[in-house]
Scaffold this motif. Structure first.
Motif, PDB file in Angstrom:
ATOM      1  N   LYS A   1       0.885  -1.033  -0.067  1.00 26.48           N
ATOM      2  CA  LYS A   1       0.050  -0.107  -0.004  1.00 26.48           C
ATOM      3  C   LYS A   1       1.040   0.994   0.018  1.00 26.48           C
ATOM      4  CE  LYS A   1      -3.841  -1.938   2.465  1.00 26.48           C
ATOM      5  NZ  LYS A   1      -5.023  -1.881   3.421  1.00 26.48           N
ATOM      6  N   LYS A   2       0.255   2.245  -0.745  1.00 30.07           N
ATOM      7  CA  LYS A   2       1.059   3.686  -0.508  1.00 30.07           C
ATOM      8  C   LYS A   2       0.729   4.511   0.703  1.00 30.07           C
ATOM      9  CE  LYS A   2      -1.445   4.436  -4.277  1.00 30.07           C
ATOM     10  NZ  LYS A   2      -2.158   5.340  -5.388  1.00 30.07           N
ATOM     11  N   ALA A   3       1.286   5.612   0.932  1.00 35.83           N
ATOM     12  CA  ALA A   3       1.020   6.374   2.067  1.00 35.83           C
ATOM     13  C   ALA A   3      -0.170   6.589   2.556  1.00 35.83           C
ATOM     14  CB  ALA A   3       1.833   7.603   2.076  1.00 35.83           C
ATOM     15  N   ASP A   4      -1.300   6.634   1.233  1.00 38.45           N
ATOM     16  CA  ASP A   4      -2.723   6.849   1.829  1.00 38.45           C
ATOM     17  C   ASP A   4      -3.437   5.804   2.005  1.00 38.45           C
ATOM     18  OD1 ASP A   4      -2.830   5.823  -0.728  1.00 38.45           O
ATOM     19  OD2 ASP A   4      -3.492   7.585  -1.710  1.00 38.45           O
ATOM     20  N   GLY A   5      -2.654   4.805   2.035  1.00 37.98           N
ATOM     21  CA  GLY A   5      -3.489   3.537   2.400  1.00 37.98           C
ATOM     22  C   GLY A   5      -4.043   2.656   1.442  1.00 37.98           C
ATOM     23  N   SER A   6      -3.952   3.317  -0.106  1.00 36.32           N
ATOM     24  CA  SER A   6      -4.527   2.511  -1.058  1.00 36.32           C
ATOM     25  C   SER A   6      -3.441   1.784  -1.904  1.00 36.32           C
ATOM     26  CB  SER A   6      -5.114   3.437  -2.226  1.00 36.32           C
ATOM     27  OG  SER A   6      -3.921   4.208  -2.661  1.00 36.32           O
ATOM     28  N   PHE A   7      -3.705   0.763  -2.666  1.00 43.53           N
ATOM     29  CA  PHE A   7      -2.848  -0.385  -3.114  1.00 43.53           C
ATOM     30  C   PHE A   7      -2.325   0.298  -4.326  1.00 43.53           C
ATOM     31  CE2 PHE A   7      -5.551  -3.595  -0.872  1.00 43.53           C
ATOM     32  CZ  PHE A   7      -4.569  -4.162  -0.230  1.00 43.53           C
ATOM     33  N   TYR A   8      -1.139  -0.004  -4.749  1.00 43.41           N
ATOM     34  CA  TYR A   8      -0.322   0.447  -5.932  1.00 43.41           C
ATOM     35  C   TYR A   8      -1.063   0.008  -7.159  1.00 43.41           C
ATOM     36  CZ  TYR A   8       3.670   2.103  -3.336  1.00 43.41           C
ATOM     37  OH  TYR A   8       4.288   2.775  -2.225  1.00 43.41           O
ATOM     38  N   ASN A   9      -1.152   1.326  -8.135  1.00 43.83           N
ATOM     39  CA  ASN A   9      -1.763   1.015  -9.415  1.00 43.83           C
ATOM     40  C   ASN A   9      -0.419   1.060 -10.330  1.00 43.83           C
ATOM     41  OD1 ASN A   9      -3.171   1.433 -11.907  1.00 43.83           O
ATOM     42  ND2 ASN A   9      -4.878   1.855 -10.739  1.00 43.83           N
ATOM     43  N   ILE A  10      -0.442   0.141 -11.313  1.00 40.79           N
ATOM     44  CA  ILE A  10       0.818   0.160 -11.889  1.00 40.79           C
ATOM     45  C   ILE A  10       0.784   1.051 -13.217  1.00 40.79           C
ATOM     46  CG2 ILE A  10       0.225  -1.951 -13.547  1.00 40.79           C
ATOM     47  CD1 ILE A  10       2.673  -3.006 -13.420  1.00 40.79           C
ATOM     48  N   TYR A  11      -0.626   1.381 -13.479  1.00 38.71           N
ATOM     49  CA  TYR A  11      -0.927   2.006 -14.586  1.00 38.71           C
ATOM     50  C   TYR A  11      -0.814   3.670 -14.436  1.00 38.71           C
ATOM     51  CZ  TYR A  11      -2.599  -2.392 -15.987  1.00 38.71           C
ATOM     52  OH  TYR A  11      -2.719  -3.718 -15.979  1.00 38.71           O
ATOM     53  N   THR A  12      -1.089   3.899 -13.102  1.00 36.11           N
ATOM     54  CA  THR A  12      -1.315   5.372 -12.767  1.00 36.11           C
ATOM     55  C   THR A  12      -0.344   5.895 -11.833  1.00 36.11           C
ATOM     56  OG1 THR A  12      -2.889   4.891 -11.216  1.00 36.11           O
ATOM     57  CG2 THR A  12      -3.737   5.389 -13.298  1.00 36.11           C
ATOM     58  N   ASP A  13       0.549   5.328 -11.331  1.00 33.63           N
ATOM     59  CA  ASP A  13       1.284   5.816  -9.970  1.00 33.63           C
ATOM     60  C   ASP A  13       2.844   6.050 -10.328  1.00 33.63           C
ATOM     61  OD1 ASP A  13      -0.810   5.605  -8.135  1.00 33.63           O
ATOM     62  OD2 ASP A  13      -0.152   3.622  -7.477  1.00 33.63           O
ATOM     63  N   GLY A  14       3.143   6.034 -11.736  1.00 33.94           N
ATOM     64  CA  GLY A  14       4.461   6.457 -12.059  1.00 33.94           C
ATOM     65  C   GLY A  14       5.521   5.731 -11.604  1.00 33.94           C
ATOM     66  N   LEU A  15       5.466   4.295 -11.166  1.00 32.62           N
ATOM     67  CA  LEU A  15       6.527   3.544 -10.916  1.00 32.62           C
ATOM     68  C   LEU A  15       7.574   3.573 -11.730  1.00 32.62           C
ATOM     69  CD1 LEU A  15       4.264   0.582  -9.122  1.00 32.62           C
ATOM     70  CD2 LEU A  15       5.389   2.788  -8.176  1.00 32.62           C
ATOM     71  N   LYS A  16       8.783   3.274 -11.142  1.00 35.86           N
ATOM     72  CA  LYS A  16       9.892   2.895 -12.061  1.00 35.86           C
ATOM     73  C   LYS A  16      10.562   1.395 -11.455  1.00 35.86           C
ATOM     74  CE  LYS A  16      11.971   7.512 -13.274  1.00 35.86           C
ATOM     75  NZ  LYS A  16      13.291   8.060 -13.105  1.00 35.86           N
ATOM     76  N   ILE A  17      10.212   0.569 -12.574  1.00 34.17           N
ATOM     77  CA  ILE A  17      10.495  -0.931 -12.231  1.00 34.17           C
ATOM     78  C   ILE A  17      11.838  -1.196 -12.749  1.00 34.17           C
ATOM     79  CG2 ILE A  17       9.410  -3.206 -12.281  1.00 34.17           C
ATOM     80  CD1 ILE A  17       6.920  -1.757 -12.905  1.00 34.17           C
ATOM     81  N   TYR A  18      13.005  -1.419 -11.874  1.00 31.85           N
ATOM     82  CA  TYR A  18      14.188  -1.595 -12.526  1.00 31.85           C
ATOM     83  C   TYR A  18      14.018  -3.132 -12.510  1.00 31.85           C
ATOM     84  CZ  TYR A  18      15.200   3.136 -11.629  1.00 31.85           C
ATOM     85  OH  TYR A  18      15.269   4.609 -11.664  1.00 31.85           O
ATOM     86  N   THR A  19      14.441  -3.565 -13.715  1.00 31.82           N
ATOM     87  CA  THR A  19      14.430  -4.968 -14.146  1.00 31.82           C
ATOM     88  C   THR A  19      15.895  -5.535 -14.344  1.00 31.82           C
ATOM     89  OG1 THR A  19      14.585  -4.888 -16.710  1.00 31.82           O
ATOM     90  CG2 THR A  19      12.435  -4.988 -15.229  1.00 31.82           C
ATOM     91  N   THR A  20      16.040  -6.948 -14.535  1.00 33.72           N
ATOM     92  CA  THR A  20      17.243  -7.596 -14.539  1.00 33.72           C
ATOM     93  C   THR A  20      17.720  -7.773 -16.159  1.00 33.72           C
ATOM     94  OG1 THR A  20      16.350  -9.764 -14.418  1.00 33.72           O
ATOM     95  CG2 THR A  20      17.183  -8.909 -12.378  1.00 33.72           C
TER      96      THR A  20
END
Length: 789
Positions: free
Chosen positions: A332-351
């Motif tokens: 969960k994010k700081a606001d208590g909601s779960f992360y959304n892969i489409y809208t939360d602007g995550l950077k996913i560092y892969t191998t």
């Protein structure tokens, strides 16, 4: 007297007029104040709530980033595919160009440029000069982008500008100047799904905002006036002219010298235009696997079909022990909601290494598309049963085609529309215009849907993966031959029989049980009894040295089914199954004697992880796909670590390493040497299943383990002969081509001179025997090509 009276009256009129003007001024001023106050508190027009003003852009695409820093792709809803960029990631020329062109007094005003506003009113409103410039500041333009709704009537249009002014002032109160510029460039739509400056830099120049040249930055800023009118992909000259205007403004503002400006304006407008298409680009199968993994929900049995018991079990285990599986629904994010892969602007560092991924995709394309598929078409040409095996009856072929038809979206749609079965079958036989897959590109043609199903079945499929055997970092992931047309992922989704690539697992059990590569046996057919008391005696195609004494090592080197059966007779299939699970092979594996020849269905991903044991001193490392995840502010919200498990003893591992190296140096994998010229130390094993339905090749160097599978969509789609259908012909070449490219790229750091770290006491487990006695390596290495797996 009359004169005095007239003078008095004139004075009184003047006072009345002045007083009236003051009254009018006060009224107008009051109305303006009241109007702006009403706008500010939302009584008139639209005023966004404080929460939106504090977080104006709350939807950013998530980025998938390779280990070498390349953006592999994004996860986004189609209308919100912007990628978050921080101010320090912007080119200084971008900021200078924007300020010089759009708002030269940006640093000094508080949202409204009064001087610019009056200039625009006088020149445009009174003097009717079209080139007088606009009065809108960058902050006002941002306010318009973020919050200005469409005006449906005159009153709403009248209020639009005042509303923008109020919002602009509020934005200036909430944000620094740098943040306002950053928001503006992150929000602007540059066409072609390039929302935001990050996407625009990639689409038009295959660059990043930080890496833009001055003239490139000027062109993008020039688009801000009217992106459709100054579209560089359609109107190069027009866009170039606008770019040069921006450069001139930069010179006027003192950001460029005259010489620099003249030099830059003389340059042609050169694009590296690439549309953003989520179904294109590198590692498409991997990106989809990662998306499905991260967004997985907690498994519930009701969501699985009756025949998916094993998948439900595997997913349930993954939910508990795999931190990446269902990550978005477990964190969960700081606001208590779960992360959304489409809208939360995550950077996913892969191998994934983008260079190695490119080489892997090229290797699959070169071998399958350039060599194997043409050979398959030649073999099946003119055959009524094509692309199926000649052993199938017409009824069996019709049954396969019927099931395939029923699995299509077209069929489901017609069924949902309550079209009868007879009408559906009739429609599937009607020729229509369509676009079909071809290795040289899409083909526009006319054929019936049923024929298109059969046509696409005629293409051989493949999967390939490469991994670091010491930390589990997956460097390359190719789930199929073309994601747009064949979306089933054969690295982690599909499972096929593994044939003789199973044998090293059995041999390793024998080594643990005290056998030695030097142990000998009489090379004759073997007969075992299954649990039902029935005899089982495997065939051994192309058998050599019949009725001679051979070593265990010779048996693995030449993939002898008789030597394998001999070992299976000495060992327990139940213990073998337990060992296979230790190797990371999942699913139901029946403890039967025929298991020794590779009857279980296993995925490429599991096999690559399993073979890491032989290159990593007996320790299996779980394939790893992501190293860390950051949120849109650059905070690390998740770290992932390698998961390891000891499978073999050190002594057993070195015995296996010795034997698997001999497979490459004179055994069934030796064409990797004489055909592909790879001389570095490596071990491996070929594999071919019954009727040569599946071709496998597994191999490893000291720093890289790779696995490849090739076969048809159906097990009944395969070559008629062993010559093309064996693993050494179907799968080995992909690994060979891949490793050629990897070794040729010195930036990757892999070297053919790197050797396995083997303690001296384990260097030669058969040191008391002559090498020729034990290995019987053919003097004519070209003859190995005729060996059957």
């Amino acid at each position: 007297m009359k004169k005095q009276k007239r003078k008095y009256m004139t004075s009184k009129v003047k006072k009345s007029i002045i007083f009236g003007f003051w009254i009018l001024y006060v009224v107008i001023f009051s109305v303006v104040i009241i109007t702006f106050a009403a706008i500010a508190n939302g009584s008139i027009g639209y005023m966004p709530p404080v929460e939106q003003l504090e977080n104006p852009i709350d939807k950013y695409a998530s980025q998938i980033i390779s280990s070498d820093g390349k953006t592999l792709g994004i996860y986004a809803h189609s209308e919100d595919n912007r990628i978050h960029v921080n101010y320090n990631e912007l080119s200084p020329d971008l900021v200078k160009a924007l300020i010089a062109t759009e708002d030269i007094r940006f640093a000094s005003h508080s949202g409204i440029d009064v001087q610019g506003l009056f200039r625009a009113v006088i020149k445009r409103g009174l003097l009717f000069q079209k080139n007088a410039g606009g009065g809108s500041t960058i902050t006002q333009q941002l306010a318009k982008q973020l919050y200005s709704p469409s005006a449906d009537n005159f009153f709403e249009r009248l209020l639009q500008k005042p509303i923008e002014w109020v919002i602009a002032v509020k934005l200036e109160r909430y944000y620094t100047k740098e943040e306002i510029i950053n928001l503006y460039l992150n929000k602007f739509d540059f066409l072609y799904n390039a929302v935001g400056i990050q996407s625009a830099s990639r689409v038009y120049f295959d660059s990043t905002p930080k890496g833009l040249k001055t003239e490139e930055a000027a062109m993008l800023i020039g688009m801000c006036k009217n992106p459709s009118y100054y579209n560089p992909a359609r109107y190069n000259d027009r866009s170039k002219g606008r770019r040069n205007v921006v450069l001139s403004q930069m010179e006027k503002a003192g950001y460029l010298s005259k010489a620099q400006c003249d030099s830059l304006t003389a340059l042609p407008l050169t694009l590296h235009f690439t549309r953003i298409d989520h179904k294109e680009g590198l590692a498409r199968y991997f990106r989809e696997y990662l998306r499905m993994t991260m967004t997985a929900k907690k498994p519930e049995r009701k969501n699985y079909a009756s025949w998916q018991s094993q998948k439900f079990q595997d997913d349930s285990v993954s939910w508990e022990i795999n931190p990446l599986y269902g990550w978005c629904n477990k964190n969960k994010k700081a606001d208590g909601s779960f992360y959304n892969i489409y809208t939360d602007g995550l950077k996913i560092y892969t191998t994934i290494d983008a260079r190695m991924q490119q080489y892997a995709e090229e290797a699959v394309r070169e071998h399958i598309g350039g060599t194997l598929q043409p050979a398959f078409f030649r073999e099946k040409k003119g055959s009524s049963y094509a692309p199926f095996s000649r052993t199938l009856s017409q009824d069996e072929i019709d049954g396969i085609m019927l099931r395939s038809m029923q699995q299509t979206d077209r069929y489901r749609g017609l069924k949902k529309a309550e079209v009868s079965e007879a009408e559906i079958r009739k429609e599937f036989q009607q020729p229509v215009e369509m676009t079909v897959f071809g290795w040289q590109g899409k083909i526009d043609t006319v054929m019936s849907p049923m024929d298109s199903i059969r046509y696409h079945k005629s293409f051989l499929r493949s999967a390939f993966a490469a991994m670091d055997p010491h930390n589990g970092y997956v460097k390359a992931y190719v789930g199929g031959i073309d994601f747009n047309n064949f979306q089933y992922d054969m690295v982690n989704g599909g499972r096929r029989q593994i044939g003789s690539t199973m044998k090293p697992f059995l041999y390793s059990l024998a080594m643990v049980d005290g056998f030695s590569p030097c142990d000998q046996m009489l090379h004759v057919p073997q007969q075992l009894m299954d649990e039902n008391g029935r005899p089982w005696s495997p065939s051994n195609a192309g058998a050599k040295r019949v009725e001679e004494m051979v070593t265990i090592q010779w048996g693995l080197q030449n993939s002898s089914n008789w030597v394998t059966a001999y070992l299976m007779k000495q060992l327990s299939p139940y213990i073998l199954v337990n060992l296979l699970h230790s190797y990371g092979l999942k699913g139901q594996i029946d403890p039967v004697v025929s298991l020794a020849l590779g009857t279980p269905d296993i995925s490429v991903g599991e096999m690559v992880g399993a073979y890491s044991v032989f290159a990593n001193k007996g320790i299996r490392v779980e394939p790893m796909y992501v190293t860390r995840i950051e949120d849109s502010f650059g905070n690390t919200v998740a770290n992932f670590n390698s998961q390891m498990r000891e499978v073999l003893t050190e002594e057993a591992t070195y015995k296996m390493l010795h034997m698997l190296r001999s497979v490459m140096d004179g055994g069934t994998g030796s064409r990797i040497r004489y055909r592909y010229g790879l001389r570095g130390p490596m071990g491996g094993k070929t594999g071919t299943t019954q009727n040569h339905s599946d071709g496998w090749f597994m191999a490893f160097t000291p720093s890289l383990v790779g696995g490849c599978w090739v076969g048809g969509e159906e097990r009944s789609i395969h070559f008629n002969t062993m010559n093309e259908g064996q693993g050494a012909s179907m799968a080995l070449p992909i690994y060979g081509l891949f490793m050629q490219k990897v070794y040729a790229d010195q930036t990757l750091g892999y070297s053919e001179t790197e050797d396995f770290d083997v303690p001296p006491q384990y260097a030669n487990p058969c040191k008391d025997h002559t090498e020729q006695e034990l290995l019987n390596i053919p003097t004519d290495i070209g003859g190995i090509d005729k060996m059957f797996d």
